[in-house]
Design an enzyme around this catalytic site. Structure first.
Site, PDB file in Angstrom:
ATOM      1  CE  LYS A  33      -3.714   2.104   2.658  1.00 60.85           C
ATOM      2  NZ  LYS A  33      -4.700   1.978   3.823  1.00 60.85           N
ATOM      3  CB  SER A 110      -7.654   3.794   2.665  1.00 60.44           C
ATOM      4  OG  SER A 110      -6.924   3.388   3.928  1.00 60.44           O
ATOM      5  CB  SER A 134      -8.147   1.043   5.860  1.00 60.42           C
ATOM      6  OG  SER A 134      -8.480   2.236   6.170  1.00 60.42           O
TER       7      SER A 134
END
Length: 396
Positions: A33, A110, A134
């Site tokens: 990420k 996210s 997330s």
């Protein structure tokens, strides 16, 4: 599904790092990420002005380094919601990654790009982060195994943190065997085969889930009750379950305001309307409200310790809703985020470990079932995931 069709990786980047020649993860690939540092590359945090105002990282984030040392190689940086403020997986600058399990629906955020890359088979596993949901949200929406660890259990060094008392390093896999292999490396602990003493089904958490979610998970609960001797129902909250997300919002929003205020003041960055709205108050939450929320968090942690003492785990839906459409109206997006936090606030407030398991389906759309454990019980939760898989869950 190809990388081009998924749109999981940050556009214009080519971030690849070879892992060690040997180790427990040798030959595997993972995605990172775009909140984790990878040496020689800018950590973009999902916003072009953040990327432009920060230099390349000098070293790998702790989580990336330990995985590289274990033999896995970095295959790329994945899209995140802008500065990680989002739960649907939407990024107005870089695009919204595809949910391979339901292409017309959002992937969840996210850590959207990481989940998309794993669910689409581009990598063997992926790193994500979880402050307000997330990892858990995209795990449920994309049909993956996902861990939000005990707060502080996995070091966050080299991670762009958002709300320090909530931030955690998590990960995604497609199957329980890989879930255990990666977990052993990140936790620096063996995954045994001990099962919890009792499973507590949180009726108030199931009560706020949409019918489609509850119906999809009911057969799983029936199988749990048939195969495990100690399964009983309970209420999580000793008051109103709605108090949990209300106080979580106060604390997390206060912390991310503190994290980003100076940068916003200096750079005046471009934001989508949804993210800009999160900073409209400039962090001016009354101190009395913050104090009440902190006091509630202590009571919530005591309640969780009371329930989960003696090696119990709490069972609940990962999400109270199914993923919404990618082209949903802004009002639908805001409502969806609010609903999501109704359940993700529980582990966030208490700092508890939580796993999401891909055990349900509703009309072909994945539905996650979660287990929350006691502080430090991360490896035991992963062992439970492997035990369920060995018994044929989700299919009888």
């Amino acid at each position: 599904m190809s990388q081009e069709l998924l749109g999981a990786f940050v556009p214009g980047t080519d971030v690849r790092v070879e892992g060690s020649a040997d180790g427990p993860l040798a030959g595997l690939t993972f995605a990172v990420k775009d909140l984790f540092d990878v040496a020689g590359h800018v950590t973009g945090c999902g916003n072009p002005d953040w990327a432009a105002s920060h230099p390349p990282a000098e070293r790998h984030a702790w989580a990336a380094q330990v995985l590289l040392d274990a033999g896995a190689g970095v295959a790329g940086k994945t899209i995140t919601d802008e500065i990680s403020l989002g739960l649907l997986g939407i990024n107005r600058h870089h695009g919204t990654p595809v949910n391979p399990q339901a292409p017309d629906l959002v992937p969840g955020g996210s850590s959207s790009g990481s989940a998309s890359a794993v669910a689409g088979g581009l990598v063997d596993f992926a790193l994500g982060t979880d402050s307000g949901g997330s990892v858990r949200t995209p795990s449920s929406f994309c049909g993956l195994y996902g861990l939000r660890p005990t707060h502080g259990r996995i070091p966050v060094a080299g991670l762009m943190t958002q709300a320090p008392s909530f931030d955690t390093v998590g990960y995604f896999t497609r199957d329980a065997e890989m879930f255990g292999r990666v977990g052993a490396v990140l936790l620096q602990e063996g995954i045994g085969d001990a099962l919890p003493a009792e499973i507590l089904v949180a009726t108030d958490c199931f009560g706020i889930a949409d019918a489609a979610v509850a119906d999809a998970l009911r057969p799983v609960l029936d199988r749990l009750k048939a195969e495990f001797a100690s399964v009983r129902e309970c209420r999580l909250a000793d008051g109103d379950i709605a108090d949990w997300p209300r106080h979580q919002r106060v604390l997390q929003s206060t912390e991310f305001q503190d994290t980003f205020r100076d940068w916003i003041d200096r750079v005046n960055p471009r934001f989508s309307s949804e993210v800009a709205g999160a900073f409209a108050s400039d962090g001016k939450v009354p101190q009395a409200e913050i104090d009440v929320a902190k006091a509630f968090r202590e009571r919530a942690r005591e309640r969780m310790e009371e329930l989960l003492g003696d090696r119990r785990v709490l069972c609940l839906p990962t999400m109270p809703i199914l993923p919404i459409r990618r082209d949903a109206r802004v009002s639908e997006m805001r409502n969806a985020v609010s609903r999501i936090i109704d359940l993700t606030a529980i582990a966030g407030l208490t700092g508890s470990p939580q796993i999401s398991l891909p055990l349900g389906r509703s009309g072909g759309v994945p539905v996650g079932l979660s287990l929350i454990g006691w502080h430090g019980g991360d490896a035991d939760l992963i062992a439970m995931a492997q035990a369920l898989a060995s018994r044929g869950f989700p299919d009888p």
